[in-house]
Every structure is written in structure tokens, then in C-alpha cells.
Design a protein around this motif. Structure first.
Motif, short mmCIF file in Angstrom:
data_model
loop_
_atom_site.label_atom_id
_atom_site.label_comp_id
_atom_site.label_asym_id
_atom_site.label_seq_id
_atom_site.Cartn_x
_atom_site.Cartn_y
_atom_site.Cartn_z
N PRO A 21 0.80 -1.24 -0.08
CA PRO A 21 -0.02 0.06 0.07
C PRO A 21 0.96 1.16 -0.02
CG PRO A 21 -1.04 -1.58 1.55
CD PRO A 21 0.47 -2.17 1.10
N ARG A 22 1.95 1.25 0.73
CA ARG A 22 2.82 2.41 0.82
C ARG A 22 3.62 2.64 -0.85
NH1 ARG A 22 6.01 5.63 3.61
NH2 ARG A 22 8.21 6.07 2.84
N ILE A 23 3.72 1.58 -1.58
CA ILE A 23 4.38 1.82 -2.75
C ILE A 23 3.28 2.58 -3.76
CG2 ILE A 23 5.41 0.79 -4.92
CD1 ILE A 23 6.88 -1.19 -2.90
N ALA A 24 2.02 1.85 -3.43
CA ALA A 24 1.12 2.38 -4.33
C ALA A 24 0.75 3.76 -4.10
CB ALA A 24 -0.44 1.70 -3.92
N LYS A 25 1.26 4.21 -2.82
CA LYS A 25 0.87 5.67 -2.49
C LYS A 25 1.95 6.54 -2.86
CE LYS A 25 -0.25 8.70 1.63
NZ LYS A 25 -0.34 8.66 2.83
N VAL A 26 3.09 6.24 -2.40
CA VAL A 26 4.36 7.14 -2.90
C VAL A 26 5.24 6.75 -3.95
CG1 VAL A 26 4.48 7.80 0.03
CG2 VAL A 26 5.90 5.99 -1.25
N GLY A 27 5.05 5.73 -4.51
CA GLY A 27 5.95 5.02 -5.57
C GLY A 27 7.04 4.72 -5.14
N ASP A 28 8.06 4.23 -6.12
CA ASP A 28 9.29 3.80 -5.93
C ASP A 28 10.30 4.89 -5.66
OD1 ASP A 28 11.55 2.48 -5.64
OD2 ASP A 28 11.93 1.57 -7.81
N LEU A 29 10.55 5.21 -4.35
CA LEU A 29 11.35 6.34 -3.96
C LEU A 29 12.71 6.17 -4.46
CD1 LEU A 29 9.82 7.30 -0.69
CD2 LEU A 29 9.28 8.38 -2.74
N TYR A 30 13.14 4.94 -4.69
CA TYR A 30 14.57 4.85 -5.05
C TYR A 30 14.84 4.72 -6.47
CZ TYR A 30 17.27 4.16 -0.75
OH TYR A 30 18.00 4.38 0.67
N ARG A 31 13.81 5.00 -7.33
CA ARG A 31 14.14 5.07 -8.75
C ARG A 31 15.11 5.92 -9.19
NH1 ARG A 31 12.90 0.94 -12.18
NH2 ARG A 31 11.25 0.61 -10.63
N PRO A 32 15.16 6.87 -8.79
CA PRO A 32 16.58 7.80 -9.17
C PRO A 32 17.82 7.31 -9.10
CG PRO A 32 14.87 9.11 -7.93
CD PRO A 32 14.68 7.68 -7.82
N LEU A 33 17.94 6.05 -8.09
CA LEU A 33 19.18 5.65 -8.13
C LEU A 33 19.75 4.72 -9.39
CD1 LEU A 33 18.76 5.96 -5.05
CD2 LEU A 33 20.12 3.51 -4.50
N LEU A 34 18.74 4.55 -10.33
CA LEU A 34 18.96 3.56 -11.60
C LEU A 34 19.65 4.66 -12.61
CD1 LEU A 34 15.84 1.50 -11.87
CD2 LEU A 34 18.20 0.87 -10.88
N HIS A 35 19.39 5.90 -12.58
CA HIS A 35 19.87 6.86 -13.47
C HIS A 35 20.83 8.01 -12.87
CE1 HIS A 35 16.49 4.64 -15.65
NE2 HIS A 35 15.71 5.17 -14.29
N ARG A 36 20.73 8.56 -11.68
CA ARG A 36 21.41 9.48 -11.16
C ARG A 36 22.91 9.06 -10.99
NH1 ARG A 36 19.00 13.76 -8.80
NH2 ARG A 36 20.55 15.37 -7.89
N GLU A 37 23.65 9.87 -11.80
CA GLU A 37 25.07 9.89 -11.54
C GLU A 37 25.74 11.19 -11.02
OE1 GLU A 37 27.13 8.89 -15.36
OE2 GLU A 37 26.75 6.69 -15.09
N GLN A 38 26.38 10.94 -9.77
CA GLN A 38 27.10 11.98 -9.33
C GLN A 38 28.45 11.59 -8.80
OE1 GLN A 38 23.92 13.58 -5.88
NE2 GLN A 38 23.71 11.27 -5.91
N SER A 39 29.52 12.72 -8.92
CA SER A 39 30.72 12.62 -8.61
C SER A 39 31.09 12.82 -6.98
CB SER A 39 31.44 13.53 -9.44
OG SER A 39 32.87 13.41 -9.30
N PHE A 40 31.79 12.16 -6.58
CA PHE A 40 32.28 12.26 -5.21
C PHE A 40 33.39 13.13 -5.08
CE2 PHE A 40 32.83 9.80 -0.85
CZ PHE A 40 31.53 10.42 -0.45
N ALA A 41 33.98 13.42 -6.32
CA ALA A 41 35.11 14.14 -6.52
C ALA A 41 35.33 15.48 -5.57
CB ALA A 41 35.57 14.52 -7.61
N GLY A 42 34.24 16.27 -5.73
CA GLY A 42 34.34 17.45 -4.90
C GLY A 42 34.61 17.34 -3.44
N LEU A 43 33.92 16.40 -2.95
CA LEU A 43 34.14 16.10 -1.51
C LEU A 43 35.80 15.97 -1.22
CD1 LEU A 43 31.50 14.43 1.09
CD2 LEU A 43 33.97 13.75 0.99
N LEU A 44 36.14 14.61 -2.14
CA LEU A 44 37.13 14.45 -1.67
C LEU A 44 38.42 15.16 -1.75
CD1 LEU A 44 36.87 10.74 -3.31
CD2 LEU A 44 36.76 11.09 -1.18
#
Length: 301
Positions: free
Chosen positions: A274-297
């Protein structure tokens, strides 16, 4: 003992002991298998191409469990495996790679309650594409304390233009997954997480700790950067957990974290759909989002 052969995507999967009670709440192995079948569209895209470690509970969560890295001899030939030399064990370990529904069902039938997965994909095992911020409260610290600390992690990530994704661990803690480009080693990303955690501890020492000794963590939220280590696995989102009530490691919104009025037991085998039906798959961006850790390192010495 029940036993039946089912056809799943042109594969024959043998199911056994379906009446076996896996949780003292009455949930059986049949319930475990059905959960992973129904949840498979929200699980398989994230765990494919990654090494899977089996955590098996042949007698349910009240019995003995054991971890199994190496695919057993009776593993069906259609289950994909990935050979990896283990220097510690001085042998080749054939890890299972769960890329499809028949494999997921077969694993559930082996009484694998949890999804323990590597943070790197098999083509670049030394370079994780998920960085984890692991927050673990030690009583009398509460889950509310953990949510407060998570907001500090969010603020720190925001300063570097990084988007993290929180989830309940399915136990008492909270994880924040940070999808990144696989361009840095485990050691490098671990130092980046340590750097942020040290700054968070400096501003909130009354409720956080970096103590390695467990008996020194009482009343604090442990900031665990050590999970970002080659060979370590994390419980992935939507994994069932071996605790009463059959809790699920559940993605959260940052608004829910900020409000602080949720508890881990709110999310379980009954409430997750029921929660997924209400809010959707909140982790879906993990499949497409590319971020660099370079700035922090660049700030890590």
C-alpha cells in the motif's frame, strides 16, 4: 512436506517446505516467496549485476542462520554466478548474481530472507557506485535521534550538491544511499564518508559517536563509515528482515525524516505494498542518477 515445481519465465523452480514458519508471527516460506515475487519489479533493477551473499534461515528467524558466499553444488545451471578469487579463503568463490525472477524465487526457496548485496557492480568490483551512510542508534538513543542525525547528513551532502536517499534499515537504524559514478575506490569513498561523519560528530557530539568499541556507544547514534569496504554487503531496499513482524527496509522521503514521526516497525510485509501504491518507488532515481564524489574528496586529507 510440501513440494511443487513451478514454471517461471521458462525456468522450472522447485519449491519446498512452503508451510515452514519463517517468522513467529505466522508468516511462512510461502509468504516469503510470494513477497519477493510481488516485489520483484522494485528489486531486480537494483540488484542485477551485483554479487549476492546468501543469508539463510532454514528453520526460520528463531533458528540458526548462516551466511553462504559460494553457490552450493546443487545450484541450477541457469543461475548466473561470478567467480572471484578469495585470498582470505584461498579459493575461488562462485557468487550468485541475481539478475532475474527465477533466481530470486530460487533464493527465497533457500530460505534467504535478506538481500545482502555488494555496493559495486561486477565489472568494476573495486569501484562502488553506491556510497552508504550507516546510522545505528544505541539505547537509550532512539530512532527519532537517528532521524535528526540523518538531517545533518543531508545538510552536509547538500553543500556538495549531492543527493542522498534515506531508508530504514529494517531493524533499528537508518541508511542513506548515495549513487555515484564508479570512479573512486572503496578506500577513497570510505575516507569521504569518514570526513563528513567527523564534522557531524563535531557539531552534535551529545548524540553521535565514532567509537569502534560497542560498549562506548550507549545513548549515541553510531556513525559507521566502515561499511564502505570492499567485500562488505548492505541490506538493500525492500529487503525483508529477520525480526518479528517481518519488517522491510523501506525508502523514505526527506520530509518523513524531517518530521520524525515514523518508526521502523511501521514498514513491514503487510504495509509495504500500500505504501508503494501511495508514494511510488522512491529509489527509482538510483538507477539513473550519476553523481561525482570528487568535490568532497578534494577536502579529504
Amino acid at each position: 512436506m510440501t513440494c511443487q515445481i513451478v514454471q517461471i519465465e521458462e525456468r522450472e523452480v522447485r519449491l519446498t517446505n512452503l508451510e515452514k514458519e519463517m517468522w513467529p508471527d505466522g508468516y511462512t516460506k510461502a509468504d516469503l516467496i510470494k513477497y519477493y515475487v510481488d516485489m520483484s519489479p522494485y528489486i531486480l533493477p537494483y540488484i542485477k549485476n551485483r554479487l549476492f551473499i546468501m543469508s539463510r534461515y532454514p528453520d526460520g528467524i528463531t533458528g540458526k542462520m548462516f551466511y553462504q558466499k559460494d553457490a552450493p553444488e546443487y545450484t541450477p545451471e541457469w543461475v548466473r554466478t561470478y567467480p572471484l578469487v578469495s585470498e582470505r579463503e584461498n579459493k575461488v568463490v562462485n557468487y550468485i548474481v541475481c539478475d532475474d525472477l527465477p533466481t530470486l524465487v530460487w533464493l527465497a526457496n533457500q530460505a534467504c530472507i535478506e538481500l545482502h548485496i555488494w555496493m559495486a557492480q561486477k565489472e568494476r568490483l573495486d569501484y562502488p557506485d553506491i556510497v552508504v551512510f550507516d546510522l545505528d542508534p544505541f539505547p537509550p538513543a532512539t530512532f527519532k535521534d537517528t532521524l535528526d542525525v540523518a538531517m545533518l547528513v543531508k545538510e552536509a551532502l547538500d553543500r556538495f550538491g549531492l543527493q542522498g536517499y534515506p531508508k530504514t534499515s529494517g531493524s533499528t537504524g537508518l541508511h542513506i544511499f548515495l549513487p555515484v559514478r564508479p570512479e573512486f575506490t572503496y578506500a577513497q569513498v570510505r575516507e569521504g564518508v569518514r570526513f563528513l561523519f567527523e564534522h557531524i560528530h563535531a557539531v552534535y557530539p551529545e548524540k553521535t559517536t565514532l567509537e569502534r568499541s560497542i560498549d562506548k556507544r550507549a545513548g549515541k547514534v553510531y556513525l559507521d563509515y566502515g561499511q564502505n569496504t570492499r567485500g562488505h554487503t548492505m541490506t538493500f531496499h525492500y529487503s525483508l528482515r529477520p525480526h518479528p513482524g517481518a519488517p522491510v527496509s523501506t525508502p523514505l522521503t526527506w520530509d518523513e525524516v524531517r518530521a520524525g514521526d515514523i518508526e521502523p516497525e511501521d514498514f513491514n510485509i503487510k504495509t509495504i505494498f500500500p505504501r508503494i501504491a501511495k508514494v511510488g518507488d522512491l529509489y527509482r532515481p538510483l538507477l539513473h542518477r550519476e553523481q561525482s564524489f570528487a568535490g568532497l574528496l578534494t577536502l579529504v586529507t
